[in-house]
Design a protein around this motif. Sequence first.
Motif, mmCIF file in Angstrom:
data_model
loop_
_atom_site.group_PDB
_atom_site.id
_atom_site.type_symbol
_atom_site.label_atom_id
_atom_site.label_comp_id
_atom_site.label_asym_id
_atom_site.label_seq_id
_atom_site.Cartn_x
_atom_site.Cartn_y
_atom_site.Cartn_z
ATOM 1 N N ASP A 1 0.836 -1.209 0.000
ATOM 2 C CA ASP A 1 0.000 0.000 0.000
ATOM 3 C C ASP A 1 0.869 1.256 0.000
ATOM 4 O O ASP A 1 0.896 2.026 0.970
ATOM 5 C CB ASP A 1 -0.934 -0.017 1.211
ATOM 6 C CG ASP A 1 -2.088 0.969 1.049
ATOM 7 O OD1 ASP A 1 -2.205 1.560 -0.042
ATOM 8 O OD2 ASP A 1 -2.853 1.135 2.011
ATOM 9 N N HIS A 2 1.583 1.451 -1.095
ATOM 10 C CA HIS A 2 2.467 2.612 -1.244
ATOM 11 C C HIS A 2 2.692 2.829 -2.738
ATOM 12 O O HIS A 2 2.194 2.077 -3.576
ATOM 13 C CB HIS A 2 3.805 2.374 -0.528
ATOM 14 C CG HIS A 2 4.496 1.132 -0.989
ATOM 15 N ND1 HIS A 2 5.205 1.044 -2.181
ATOM 16 C CD2 HIS A 2 4.565 -0.108 -0.438
ATOM 17 C CE1 HIS A 2 5.689 -0.183 -2.326
ATOM 18 N NE2 HIS A 2 5.307 -0.905 -1.282
ATOM 19 N N GLY A 3 3.446 3.842 -3.064
ATOM 20 C CA GLY A 3 3.767 4.077 -4.465
ATOM 21 C C GLY A 3 2.683 4.878 -5.166
ATOM 22 O O GLY A 3 2.152 5.846 -4.618
ATOM 23 N N ALA A 4 2.347 4.462 -6.398
ATOM 24 C CA ALA A 4 1.404 5.205 -7.226
ATOM 25 C C ALA A 4 0.076 5.403 -6.497
ATOM 26 O O ALA A 4 -0.379 4.517 -5.772
ATOM 27 C CB ALA A 4 1.171 4.465 -8.543
ATOM 28 N N PRO A 5 -0.538 6.558 -6.676
ATOM 29 C CA PRO A 5 -1.803 6.825 -5.973
ATOM 30 C C PRO A 5 -2.945 5.984 -6.519
ATOM 31 O O PRO A 5 -2.804 5.272 -7.516
ATOM 32 C CB PRO A 5 -2.038 8.315 -6.249
ATOM 33 C CG PRO A 5 -1.335 8.566 -7.548
ATOM 34 C CD PRO A 5 -0.118 7.683 -7.525
ATOM 35 N N SER A 6 -4.098 6.090 -5.870
ATOM 36 C CA SER A 6 -5.281 5.368 -6.311
ATOM 37 C C SER A 6 -5.813 5.970 -7.601
ATOM 38 O O SER A 6 -5.432 7.078 -7.996
ATOM 39 C CB SER A 6 -6.347 5.409 -5.220
ATOM 40 O OG SER A 6 -6.653 6.743 -4.896
ATOM 41 N N TYR A 7 -6.716 5.251 -8.257
ATOM 42 C CA TYR A 7 -7.228 5.692 -9.555
ATOM 43 C C TYR A 7 -8.157 6.890 -9.444
ATOM 44 O O TYR A 7 -8.471 7.536 -10.442
ATOM 45 C CB TYR A 7 -7.925 4.542 -10.282
ATOM 46 C CG TYR A 7 -9.168 4.014 -9.606
ATOM 47 C CD1 TYR A 7 -10.408 4.583 -9.841
ATOM 48 C CD2 TYR A 7 -9.105 2.925 -8.736
ATOM 49 C CE1 TYR A 7 -11.553 4.096 -9.228
ATOM 50 C CE2 TYR A 7 -10.242 2.438 -8.119
ATOM 51 C CZ TYR A 7 -11.460 3.018 -8.375
ATOM 52 O OH TYR A 7 -12.588 2.537 -7.765
#
Length: 272
Positions: free
Chosen positions: A224-230
């Motif tokens: 649960d890290h890195g690129a944000p949610s859509y």
Amino acid sequence: MPEGHTLHRLANRQRTLLGGQVVAVTSPQGRFAQGAALVDGTIFHTAEAWGKHLVQRYRPLAGARRAGERLVHIHLGLYGSFTEQSAPMAPPVGQVRMRIEAADIGVDLRGPTACEIYTPADLDALVARLGPDPLRRDAEPERAFSAISRSTRPIGALLMDQKVLAGVGNVYRAEVLFRAGIDPYRQGTRINRDEFDAVWADLVSLMRVGVRKGRIHVVRSADDHGAPSYAADRPRTYVYRRAGEDCRICGTRIAHSVLDGRNLFWCPICQR
């Protein structure tokens, strides 16, 4: 369209708000006027969900000269929604199909695909044509595995077929297949029992989280890290609506296609 956890959460909410209370039921829009008249002035007994279907149960007052329990079947479809407000309720705004008002709280239903009186036979017929619902304690997963293991259709299509599994929508379909490492185009006949059991258990777990939190959470805490949610108001996903972005696990670009008219997302490496 709301996935199954939303309907179970709504059922829980309505049991809490309205259960055991005498209710006034109307149809300000008029399209459910006859049905509303049948349950107006009765006791809101309970509500329960089967997949994406909600059924409310109403019982007559003790000694009332009415028929027995009445059922109202609701399918929200793409546009249906419930809203709540304190009683006495303000005049209805917009196309309110059904208004339920108790002593202290009221609920409005707008825009459902279906809002209709059901008989017990109607409910039996509905349940008979639905696959098992991972959120129901009486679910029989064996029925779903039997249907999947005999089908040459892609597992990605089978998981969305409400006759196979009730309540699974596009997000859960994409995410549980990623978490299981299963290519969505693999035929049902090539899904073994251990794989099915793992997918079923994951659906049960994830959808219960959805009921509890009111939103879908599918990414493991370690990822649960890195690129944000859509979208700004949505939790992260592994593949859903992430076409062309890097996989959170292997870095491969997330693939996209259309299967049976619905958008499909998967990782070509993690889901071989």
